[in-house]
Motif scaffolding. Sequence first.
Motif, PDB file in Angstrom:
ATOM      1  N   GLU A 130       0.744   3.988  -2.785  1.00  0.00           N
ATOM      2  CA  GLU A 130       0.789   5.275  -2.525  1.00  0.00           C
ATOM      3  C   GLU A 130       1.741   6.231  -3.100  1.00  0.00           C
ATOM      4  N   SER A 131       2.877   5.844  -2.847  1.00  0.00           N
ATOM      5  CA  SER A 131       4.027   6.717  -3.574  1.00  0.00           C
ATOM      6  C   SER A 131       3.904   6.840  -5.168  1.00  0.00           C
TER       7      SER A 131
ATOM      8  N   GLY B   1       0.908   6.984  -6.473  1.00  0.00           N
ATOM      9  CA  GLY B   1      -0.438   8.065  -6.660  1.00  0.00           C
ATOM     10  C   GLY B   1      -1.571   7.058  -7.235  1.00  0.00           C
ATOM     11  N   ARG B   2      -1.461   5.909  -6.730  1.00  0.00           N
ATOM     12  CA  ARG B   2      -2.539   4.693  -7.003  1.00  0.00           C
ATOM     13  C   ARG B   2      -3.535   4.582  -5.952  1.00  0.00           C
ATOM     14  N   VAL B   3      -3.315   5.007  -4.564  1.00  0.00           N
ATOM     15  CA  VAL B   3      -4.148   4.943  -3.261  1.00  0.00           C
ATOM     16  C   VAL B   3      -3.951   6.061  -2.451  1.00  0.00           C
ATOM     17  N   ALA B   4      -4.767   6.044  -1.634  1.00  0.00           N
ATOM     18  CA  ALA B   4      -4.676   7.023  -0.508  1.00  0.00           C
ATOM     19  C   ALA B   4      -5.144   6.615   0.689  1.00  0.00           C
ATOM     20  N   ARG B   5      -4.943   7.303   1.835  1.00  0.00           N
ATOM     21  CA  ARG B   5      -5.540   6.966   3.004  1.00  0.00           C
ATOM     22  C   ARG B   5      -6.259   7.855   3.882  1.00  0.00           C
ATOM     23  N   ASP B   6      -7.129   7.525   4.664  1.00  0.00           N
ATOM     24  CA  ASP B   6      -7.715   8.482   5.790  1.00  0.00           C
ATOM     25  C   ASP B   6      -7.436   7.745   7.051  1.00  0.00           C
TER      26      ASP B   6
ATOM     27  N   TRP C  44      -7.821   2.740   3.673  1.00  0.00           N
ATOM     28  CA  TRP C  44      -7.178   2.913   2.337  1.00  0.00           C
ATOM     29  C   TRP C  44      -8.182   2.944   1.232  1.00  0.00           C
TER      30      TRP C  44
ATOM     31  N   VAL D 232      -7.392   5.729  -5.654  1.00  0.00           N
ATOM     32  CA  VAL D 232      -7.370   7.401  -6.167  1.00  0.00           C
ATOM     33  C   VAL D 232      -8.177   7.462  -7.267  1.00  0.00           C
TER      34      VAL D 232
ATOM     35  N   LEU E 105       0.962  -1.110   0.113  1.00  0.00           N
ATOM     36  CA  LEU E 105       0.073  -0.215  -0.172  1.00  0.00           C
ATOM     37  C   LEU E 105       0.915   1.188  -0.036  1.00  0.00           C
ATOM     38  N   LEU E 106       1.989   1.461   0.745  1.00  0.00           N
ATOM     39  CA  LEU E 106       2.902   2.509   0.767  1.00  0.00           C
ATOM     40  C   LEU E 106       3.362   2.589  -0.405  1.00  0.00           C
TER      41      LEU E 106
END
Length: 309
Positions: A293-294, A296-301, A305, A308, A289-290
């Motif tokens: 995220e780097s 730009g495929r996923v994000a988190r709150d 997760w 995007v 996931l990290l």
Amino acid sequence: MGGVSEEKPWPDTIRAGDCEQHEPLVRRVLAPNPSPYTFTGTQTWIVGAGRDVAIIDPGPTGSGMSIGDPPDANGAGHVDAILRAVEGQSVAAILCTHTHRDHSPAAMPLKQATGAPIIGCAPLALSDDGPRADSAFDPDYAPDRVLTDGERIAGDGWMIEAVATPGHTSNHLCYALMESGALFTGDHVMAWSTSVVSPPDGDMAAYMASLAKLYDRDDRVYYPAHGPAVAKPKQLVRGMLGHRRQRERQILRELEKGPRVVPDMVKHMYKGLDPRLTGAAGRSVLAHLLDLESRGRVARDADCWRLVA
């Protein structure tokens, strides 16, 4: 990570403390620390058949291994077994692939017993409040010399080259034996299990790059720190790269259903997983996931997760 048996995930045929010859320049001494995370135990490799030798991954000292290991499965007596194996030879170097506590703690008592320098990976000590899947870092590791990618050391009839392979840990090194085409892969590549990549130090992007680096090499055989030798390195590494890409696709499919937390993803992705390895699975999912995220495929709150848009 690989599948393991609830009853006993290691063969009965391998005896800790014995010195086994694998090829003319390579011997192995198995540490008595079998577990779901170390398989049969840590394998200490001895390189050299002449006046002097190098010791790779000296292993544990009896101070405890992975979380959940029984107290009598922690490597007691391993240093003595190594010293018996090299009796009559001098030790030119003690090499560590990385500094998890099933790999490097025995370096210091071996140095005290033999006078040999500790050479190899850089020191590293991190605190990590996530569930650990492997051993904690060795805070007492103190090398006399740190090797960088491509640096070599030599002894009587052998030469070893450092191959930087960050990912499992940021300081991970493999070691190539120039005379025979063998590569000592530590925890980076193992046949019995995929390597745990546990943030914050474990990095999936670095791990994948290191796998690709090994795939481009022409090593004849891999000798990992746990599990059997790898006779077809390229085939295994190709499969490992494919496995990690498949895990990434699984994660993206999970997130297509809506936002998810890591434990829920593990539950759906790892059917029938040994409960003792749930933490390890979660760390690897987090590492993916990290990486996503780097890119730009996923994000988190907070801990949740999502894809995007």
